[in-house]
Structure formats: C-alpha cells, structure tokens
Design a protein around this motif. Structure first.
Motif, short mmCIF file in Angstrom:
data_model
loop_
_atom_site.label_atom_id
_atom_site.label_comp_id
_atom_site.label_asym_id
_atom_site.label_seq_id
_atom_site.Cartn_x
_atom_site.Cartn_y
_atom_site.Cartn_z
N LYS A 81 0.84 -1.18 0.00
CA LYS A 81 0.00 0.00 0.00
C LYS A 81 0.88 1.24 0.00
O LYS A 81 1.94 1.27 0.60
CB LYS A 81 -0.94 -0.01 1.21
CG LYS A 81 -1.91 -1.18 1.20
CD LYS A 81 -2.79 -1.14 2.41
CE LYS A 81 -3.83 -2.25 2.35
NZ LYS A 81 -3.27 -3.55 2.34
N ASN A 82 0.41 2.28 -0.69
CA ASN A 82 1.14 3.52 -0.76
C ASN A 82 0.73 4.41 0.39
O ASN A 82 -0.44 4.73 0.56
CB ASN A 82 0.84 4.24 -2.08
CG ASN A 82 1.30 3.43 -3.26
OD1 ASN A 82 2.38 2.88 -3.22
ND2 ASN A 82 0.47 3.35 -4.30
N SER A 83 1.68 4.79 1.22
CA SER A 83 1.39 5.60 2.40
C SER A 83 2.03 6.96 2.25
O SER A 83 3.16 7.09 1.79
CB SER A 83 1.90 4.91 3.67
OG SER A 83 1.24 3.68 3.84
N SER A 121 2.85 10.13 4.62
CA SER A 121 2.87 10.65 5.99
C SER A 121 3.18 12.14 5.95
O SER A 121 4.04 12.59 5.21
CB SER A 121 3.92 9.92 6.83
OG SER A 121 3.58 8.56 6.93
N GLN A 124 -1.57 10.33 8.86
CA GLN A 124 -1.17 9.42 7.79
C GLN A 124 -2.36 9.11 6.92
O GLN A 124 -3.46 8.87 7.42
CB GLN A 124 -0.61 8.13 8.38
CG GLN A 124 -0.24 7.07 7.33
CD GLN A 124 0.44 5.87 7.95
OE1 GLN A 124 1.42 5.99 8.67
NE2 GLN A 124 -0.10 4.70 7.68
N VAL A 125 -2.16 9.11 5.61
CA VAL A 125 -3.19 8.77 4.64
C VAL A 125 -2.68 7.62 3.77
O VAL A 125 -1.53 7.65 3.33
CB VAL A 125 -3.57 9.98 3.76
CG1 VAL A 125 -4.56 9.56 2.67
CG2 VAL A 125 -4.16 11.10 4.60
N THR A 126 -3.52 6.61 3.56
CA THR A 126 -3.15 5.45 2.77
C THR A 126 -4.10 5.28 1.59
O THR A 126 -5.31 5.40 1.74
CB THR A 126 -3.22 4.17 3.63
OG1 THR A 126 -2.31 4.29 4.72
CG2 THR A 126 -2.85 2.93 2.81
N PHE A 178 -5.38 2.54 -1.11
CA PHE A 178 -5.40 1.08 -1.22
C PHE A 178 -6.45 0.66 -2.25
O PHE A 178 -7.30 1.47 -2.66
CB PHE A 178 -5.72 0.45 0.14
CG PHE A 178 -7.11 0.75 0.64
CD1 PHE A 178 -8.16 -0.12 0.40
CD2 PHE A 178 -7.37 1.94 1.33
CE1 PHE A 178 -9.44 0.18 0.85
CE2 PHE A 178 -8.64 2.23 1.79
CZ PHE A 178 -9.69 1.35 1.55
N PHE A 226 -9.33 5.39 0.20
CA PHE A 226 -8.42 6.26 0.93
C PHE A 226 -8.80 6.20 2.41
O PHE A 226 -9.98 6.34 2.75
CB PHE A 226 -8.54 7.71 0.44
CG PHE A 226 -8.41 7.87 -1.05
CD1 PHE A 226 -7.19 8.19 -1.61
CD2 PHE A 226 -9.51 7.69 -1.89
CE1 PHE A 226 -7.06 8.33 -2.98
CE2 PHE A 226 -9.39 7.83 -3.26
CZ PHE A 226 -8.15 8.15 -3.81
N ARG A 227 -7.85 5.97 3.25
CA ARG A 227 -8.12 5.99 4.68
C ARG A 227 -6.99 6.73 5.39
O ARG A 227 -5.84 6.72 4.92
CB ARG A 227 -8.28 4.58 5.24
CG ARG A 227 -7.09 3.65 5.06
CD ARG A 227 -7.34 2.31 5.76
NE ARG A 227 -6.22 1.41 5.59
CZ ARG A 227 -6.21 0.38 4.74
NH1 ARG A 227 -7.29 0.13 3.99
NH2 ARG A 227 -5.15 -0.41 4.64
N GLY A 228 -7.34 7.34 6.48
CA GLY A 228 -6.33 8.12 7.19
C GLY A 228 -6.64 8.21 8.66
O GLY A 228 -7.78 8.03 9.10
N TRP A 250 -12.50 6.98 6.27
CA TRP A 250 -12.39 5.87 5.32
C TRP A 250 -13.32 6.17 4.16
O TRP A 250 -14.54 6.27 4.33
CB TRP A 250 -12.79 4.56 6.00
CG TRP A 250 -12.51 3.30 5.22
CD1 TRP A 250 -12.94 2.99 3.96
CD2 TRP A 250 -11.75 2.17 5.66
NE1 TRP A 250 -12.51 1.74 3.58
CE2 TRP A 250 -11.77 1.22 4.62
CE3 TRP A 250 -11.07 1.87 6.83
CZ2 TRP A 250 -11.13 -0.02 4.72
CZ3 TRP A 250 -10.44 0.64 6.93
CH2 TRP A 250 -10.47 -0.29 5.89
#
Length: 345
Positions: free
Chosen positions: A2-4, A6, A24-26, A28, A60-62, A75
């Motif tokens: 997953k691309n994170s 920060s 932090q936002v990911t 996925f 997208f979740r953070g 989310w």
C-alpha cells in the motif's frame, strides 16, 4: 504494498499557538478480473467478470493522533468496474469518519450493516465470485447502510469484539411511516488465534406510508483454525412482515497448501412453508503468486427445487445482458465456472 503518505504537522506556529499531531493517509485497492461461464438449462453466457476473488475497489483511509490515546480517522472506498473501466468515485462502499479511544470507536456515515458481516466473513469465498453464498439480503436485509451511527467495542477486551448500529431513515416525524428506511443492528463475537464465533441481530424498516414493512435478520457463525485447515459454519435467517422466511446454513472450509489455498462450501436455503428451496456447492483454488497477486479458479453448482429459479452469479455476469435476459427457469439447476487474476495495491 500500500502507498502511504505521511505528513508531519506544522508544529512551529508560535504566532497562533497551534500544533498539529502526526497524520497518515493510505491509498489502497483491488483490481480483480476474470472470465466466467454461467448456465441454467439451455441458456448460458460467457463473459469477462470482475471481483471473482475479492471485490474490485479503490479507497483512501487516514488517521490522526489527537493525543491522550485518542485518534481521528476517515475511510472513503468506492467500487471499481475494471472490465469496462467504469466506476465513479462515489465512495458507496464506505464513507465514514470517526473517533477511536480507550472506550472504543464511534463513527458516522455509510458502511457494512452489522447483520451482513457474518454471512460474508465466514464464507470461504468471502462473498465474491461464482462460489459466494447467497445468504445475505435474502428478503431485503441491507448489505450496507447509509446515514449510520456505529459504535465498536475497544480492542483490549481479551478477544471480544462487537458493534451497535443505527441508521436514520431521515423521514419526517409527521410521516405515517416515520421509521421508513431506518435500520438497527448489533453484533457480538469472540476471537483468538484459533476460535472465532459471532452472532448478529438486525431490523430494517421499509415500505410506504400506507403499507409499512420490516425485515428482521439474525445469524450466528463459527470457525476454528487448525493451522492449514480452517472449517467454518453459519446459520442465517431473514423474515418479513408478509410472513415470508428463509433460513440458510453453510458448511465450508479453507485449506492452505504451499502458496495455494483450497476452498469448499455447501449451503442450503429453506423457504418457510414452501418446497421452493435451493442448495449450492462451490469448490475453488487460489494460487498466490506473491503477497499482492493471485490466480484463482472456482466451480459452483446450484440445485433448484420446486419453483425456485436461483442462478449462479458473478459480478459483471450474473445480471445478464439487459437485451437478452436469462429466462426464469423454475426447478432448473445452474452452474458457474470462473478463472481470474486478482491484484492488491
């Protein structure tokens, strides 16, 4: 992987006296495409399918640490239709924001209903592809709910987990059916390294102002991890105000062997006071080429009894072309075969 992304907050704003915690936002998602052949009687269709192993999606979740053991999170998750490239960023799969602390998590928005989780998570095929169970939304119980308030128990309870959920119907109080489109549900379970058991109850209100209706849902599920072998089972029931009721049972298992996993499930669906029942047998194999990429194949056989006209389905194929719909064939068996590739990111 997953691309994170920060971002350290700007902590030196002395003039304003403001300080921001680390966040932090990911990004996925899943892209899953295959080819499926589905038949019932003399009618059949072969087409490119999607979500045969895992539902195609992007999200997208953070999280943000607010200090003192409290964090905020969001989310946003939308469905992808990769066989045509369609799929809007409408985040209908999930769109929530909430707070998490020592007392649990509270979130607001659209997400899975409490009564959907057991028939999906305790299915060896996890509600995807031609092998998936049809034990959810049998009489209209929701898979997802909008306008929902959800509370989840804290994680530090020795294996216990659960949630309570209420979704507003957003009907005026002056309406003859002010509860229309609302939902209330709860789920409680216990899980450790081997045992996982859970139960859920829920009720959805629907209908019109003159003919209000409701669907009640209940289910229980259990699995046990012996290492390579994980058997699982569940019972699910839906009943509505018309007197209709469907009970479903599933027995299944997954068996890990090397880089692959075998899957098997048998489910039976019984209509109250009717012989229009059906059963389904599904067998599948997933070959993990890496932690992110897998090849899979699944076969399913559905046996209709009486006037039942159920059909083996897979996302993108089960609805059949609108210009040439599959005719309902009561008492005729249905088959499905699907091969595909799934990639997580």
């Amino acid at each position: 992987m997953k691309n994170s992304f920060s971002a350290l907050a700007l902590v030196g704003l002395a003039a304003s006296g403001c300080a921001f915690a680390q966040s932090q936002v990911t990004i996925f998602g899943v892209v899953d495409l295959g080819v499926a052949h589905i038949s019932q009687g003399d009618a059949s269709l072969t087409a490119v399918s999607y979500s045969g192993n895992s539902h195609s999606r992007i999200g997208f979740r953070g999280t943000e640490d607010l200090g003192g053991g409290l964090s905020a999170g969001f989310w946003l998750e939308g469905a992808l239709i990769p066989d045509t490239g369609a799929g809007a960023m409408n985040f209908q799969r999930r769109s929530t924001v909430g707070l998490t602390g020592s007392l649990g998590e509270f979130r607001v928005g659209r997400e899975w209903s409490a009564t959907y989780l057991n028939p999906s998570w305790f299915d060896p095929f996890q509600g995807a592809g031609v092998g998936q169970t049809t034990a959810f939304s049998m009489l209209g119980a929701p898979i997802r709910v909008s306008n929902a308030l959800t509370y989840l128990l804290p994680r530090q309870l020795g294996g216990w987990y659960g949630q309570a959920q209420y979704a507003f119907g957003e009907e005026p109080s002056t309406s003859a059916n002010s509860k229309n489109n609302s939902y209330v549900g709860a789920r409680l379970g216990y899980g450790d390294k081997a045992l996982n058991v859970a139960g859920a109850l829920g009720r959805r209100y629907s209908g019109t102002a003159t003919t209000p209706a409701q669907v009640k849902a209940a289910n229980m599920a259990i699995s046990y991890n012996f290492g390579a072998l994980t058997p699982m089972a569940f019972w699910a029931r839906e009943a509505d105000t018309s007197g209709a009721r469907i009970d479903a049972w599933l027995l299944g298992a997954t068996w890990s062997h090397g880089v692959g996993e075998w899957r098997a499930a048998y489910s039976y669906y019984n209509r109250k006071n009717s012989g229009d029942d059906w059963s389904k047998l599904a067998l599948g194999y997933v070959h993990n080429m890496s932690k992110r990429t897998a090849l899979y194949g699944t076969f399913a056989f559905l046996n209709n009894k009486g006037a039942s006209a159920q059909l083996v389905t897979s996302t993108g194929v089960g609805d059949w072309p609108a210009t040439s719909p599959l005719p309902a064939q009561a008492g005729i068996n249905s088959r499905g075969l699907e091969f595909g590739i799934r990639h997580n990111f």
